[in-house]
Scaffold this active site. Structure first.
Site, PDB file in Angstrom:
ATOM      1  N   GLU A 129      -6.630   3.828  -6.358  1.00 49.53           N
ATOM      2  CA  GLU A 129      -7.941   4.124  -5.784  1.00 49.53           C
ATOM      3  C   GLU A 129      -8.085   5.636  -5.702  1.00 49.53           C
ATOM      4  O   GLU A 129      -7.401   6.291  -4.916  1.00 49.53           O
ATOM      5  CB  GLU A 129      -8.066   3.494  -4.401  1.00 49.53           C
ATOM      6  CG  GLU A 129      -7.862   1.983  -4.461  1.00 49.53           C
ATOM      7  CD  GLU A 129      -8.259   1.265  -3.177  1.00 49.53           C
ATOM      8  OE1 GLU A 129      -8.229   0.025  -3.188  1.00 49.53           O
ATOM      9  OE2 GLU A 129      -8.606   1.945  -2.189  1.00 49.53           O
ATOM     10  N   HIS A 174     -10.032  -5.717   6.114  1.00 47.18           N
ATOM     11  CA  HIS A 174      -8.833  -5.430   6.913  1.00 47.18           C
ATOM     12  C   HIS A 174      -9.217  -4.889   8.285  1.00 47.18           C
ATOM     13  O   HIS A 174      -8.533  -5.143   9.275  1.00 47.18           O
ATOM     14  CB  HIS A 174      -7.924  -4.453   6.168  1.00 47.18           C
ATOM     15  CG  HIS A 174      -8.583  -3.191   5.719  1.00 47.18           C
ATOM     16  ND1 HIS A 174      -9.602  -3.174   4.794  1.00 47.18           N
ATOM     17  CD2 HIS A 174      -8.382  -1.904   6.077  1.00 47.18           C
ATOM     18  CE1 HIS A 174      -9.978  -1.927   4.591  1.00 47.18           C
ATOM     19  NE2 HIS A 174      -9.270  -1.135   5.366  1.00 47.18           N
ATOM     20  N   CYS A 176     -14.214  11.126   5.548  1.00 45.61           N
ATOM     21  CA  CYS A 176     -12.939  10.435   5.371  1.00 45.61           C
ATOM     22  C   CYS A 176     -12.491   9.741   6.664  1.00 45.61           C
ATOM     23  O   CYS A 176     -12.570  10.305   7.750  1.00 45.61           O
ATOM     24  CB  CYS A 176     -11.879  11.439   4.938  1.00 45.61           C
ATOM     25  SG  CYS A 176     -10.320  10.670   4.474  1.00 45.61           S
ATOM     26  N   ASP A 177     -11.995   8.521   6.526  1.00 38.75           N
ATOM     27  CA  ASP A 177     -11.513   7.764   7.689  1.00 38.75           C
ATOM     28  C   ASP A 177      -9.998   7.560   7.636  1.00 38.75           C
ATOM     29  O   ASP A 177      -9.464   6.683   8.315  1.00 38.75           O
ATOM     30  CB  ASP A 177     -12.229   6.405   7.763  1.00 38.75           C
ATOM     31  CG  ASP A 177     -11.991   5.553   6.515  1.00 38.75           C
ATOM     32  OD1 ASP A 177     -11.317   6.028   5.579  1.00 38.75           O
ATOM     33  OD2 ASP A 177     -12.479   4.410   6.480  1.00 38.75           O
ATOM     34  N   THR A 178      -9.305   8.382   6.846  1.00 35.01           N
ATOM     35  CA  THR A 178      -7.888   8.149   6.582  1.00 35.01           C
ATOM     36  C   THR A 178      -7.044   9.355   6.975  1.00 35.01           C
ATOM     37  O   THR A 178      -7.410  10.493   6.684  1.00 35.01           O
ATOM     38  CB  THR A 178      -7.682   7.878   5.070  1.00 35.01           C
ATOM     39  OG1 THR A 178      -8.507   6.786   4.695  1.00 35.01           O
ATOM     40  CG2 THR A 178      -6.228   7.555   4.774  1.00 35.01           C
ATOM     41  N   PHE A 208       0.849  -1.186   0.000  1.00 35.05           N
ATOM     42  CA  PHE A 208       0.000   0.000   0.000  1.00 35.05           C
ATOM     43  C   PHE A 208       0.884   1.236   0.000  1.00 35.05           C
ATOM     44  O   PHE A 208       1.752   1.386   0.871  1.00 35.05           O
ATOM     45  CB  PHE A 208      -0.916   0.010   1.236  1.00 35.05           C
ATOM     46  CG  PHE A 208      -2.323  -0.400   0.917  1.00 35.05           C
ATOM     47  CD1 PHE A 208      -2.577  -1.665   0.440  1.00 35.05           C
ATOM     48  CD2 PHE A 208      -3.375   0.482   1.081  1.00 35.05           C
ATOM     49  CE1 PHE A 208      -3.871  -2.057   0.117  1.00 35.05           C
ATOM     50  CE2 PHE A 208      -4.665   0.102   0.756  1.00 35.05           C
ATOM     51  CZ  PHE A 208      -4.916  -1.169   0.276  1.00 35.05           C
ATOM     52  N   CYS A 262      -5.018  15.528  -0.363  1.00 38.13           N
ATOM     53  CA  CYS A 262      -6.251  15.264  -1.107  1.00 38.13           C
ATOM     54  C   CYS A 262      -6.820  16.602  -1.557  1.00 38.13           C
ATOM     55  O   CYS A 262      -6.615  17.624  -0.899  1.00 38.13           O
ATOM     56  CB  CYS A 262      -7.264  14.519  -0.230  1.00 38.13           C
ATOM     57  SG  CYS A 262      -8.801  14.117  -1.110  1.00 38.13           S
ATOM     58  N   CYS A 317     -15.596  16.508   0.874  1.00 40.51           N
ATOM     59  CA  CYS A 317     -15.698  15.138   1.392  1.00 40.51           C
ATOM     60  C   CYS A 317     -15.559  15.182   2.911  1.00 40.51           C
ATOM     61  O   CYS A 317     -14.510  15.566   3.427  1.00 40.51           O
ATOM     62  CB  CYS A 317     -14.604  14.280   0.764  1.00 40.51           C
ATOM     63  SG  CYS A 317     -14.705  12.549   1.250  1.00 40.51           S
TER      64      CYS A 317
HETATM   65  S1  SF4 Z   1     -12.269   9.807   1.503  1.00 43.18           S
HETATM   66 FE1  SF4 Z   1     -10.504  11.038   2.218  1.00 43.18          FE
HETATM   67  S2  SF4 Z   1      -8.923  10.667   0.697  1.00 43.18           S
HETATM   68 FE2  SF4 Z   1     -10.882  10.051  -0.242  1.00 43.18          FE
HETATM   69  S3  SF4 Z   1     -11.653  11.875  -1.302  1.00 43.18           S
HETATM   70 FE3  SF4 Z   1     -12.512  11.930   0.746  1.00 43.18          FE
HETATM   71  S4  SF4 Z   1     -11.072  13.222   1.914  1.00 43.18           S
HETATM   72 FE4  SF4 Z   1     -10.003  12.560   0.070  1.00 43.18          FE
END
Ligand code: SF4
Length: 210
Positions: A116, A204, A49-51, A25, A31, A46
């Site tokens: 992705e 995961h 987001c979980d990242t 990965f 972003c 967005c």
């Molecule tokens: S989920 Fe996170 S990484 Fe994906 S578009 Fe939304 S803010 Fe960006």
């Protein structure tokens, strides 16, 4: 060009059509739909987001001066063996940084490249497996690829509209949010109502992999 990588690690792909596949990965920093800072979440396009994609301080992350250096880093993470090398390029939004030079460098190391993306930027040519995950309120310009992954529910997105796009696989994934049961019910309902869609879960997280 140089590259800013939040983290990079060897794992099993946890979601989508290629779930269960060994992969490196490669998570790029940054972003275009959210700054990544909690104080900006409410005004971001967005918001679910979980990242963590801010900075370059994650395990295996850093700044890489050129494509060859980053491709060598990915290769080292894969370890021994040249069979079925797979790198999953993600983020943040990977199309902000994935350029033809990096595609060529990863291919030269024998990797297939899965990406992705949120689809708001045209995909870099040469990607071997393209997954697009549309976000409500954004303008998706990349409307073709291998896998359309819809995080659900999202107000403002019509699955019937997405079905007109040119993808081989249509996947619905329950949103990772406070009310997970409701999101799972909604995703199951969509797959039951519209047979084009298949349910995908974030394996995961279920089994405790990164
Ligand atoms: S989920 Fe996170 S990484 Fe994906 S578009 Fe939304 S803010 Fe960006």
């Amino acid at each position: 060009m140089s590259y800013a990588v939040k983290e990079a690690f060897l794992t099993l792909q946890g979601e989508g059509v290629q779930a269960g596949s060994r992969a490196v990965f490669l998570r790029f920093a940054g972003c275009n739909l959210w700054s990544g800072r909690e104080e900006d979440r409410r005004k971001a396009i967005c918001q679910f987001c979980d990242t963590d994609f801010v900075g370059t301080d994650g395990a295996g992350g850093g700044k890489f001066a050129d494509a060859a250096a980053l491709a060598e880093h990915v290769t080292a993470l894969w370890g021994d063996g040249e069979e079925r090398r797979l790198v999953v390029v993600t983020g943040g939004e990977p199309m902000l940084q994935l350029d033809p030079a990096l595609v060529d460098a990863l291919h030269a190391q024998g990797f297939r490249i899965a990406a992705e993306s949120n689809g708001t930027l045209p995909a870099t040519p040469g990607v071997d497996w393209l997954c697009i995950s549309p976000k409500a309120g954004s303008e998706v310009v990349q409307r073709s690829g291998d896998e359309l992954k819809l995080v659900w529910p999202q107000h403002g997105i019509d699955p019937a509209e997405l079905e007109r796009w040119d993808f081989a696989h249509f996947l619905v994934q329950p949103m990772d949010c406070e009310d997970r049961e409701t999101a799972l019910d909604a995703a199951i309902a969509l797959a039951m109502e519209r047979p084009r869609w298949r349910l995908t879960l974030q394996a995961h997280k279920i089994v405790g992999l990164r």
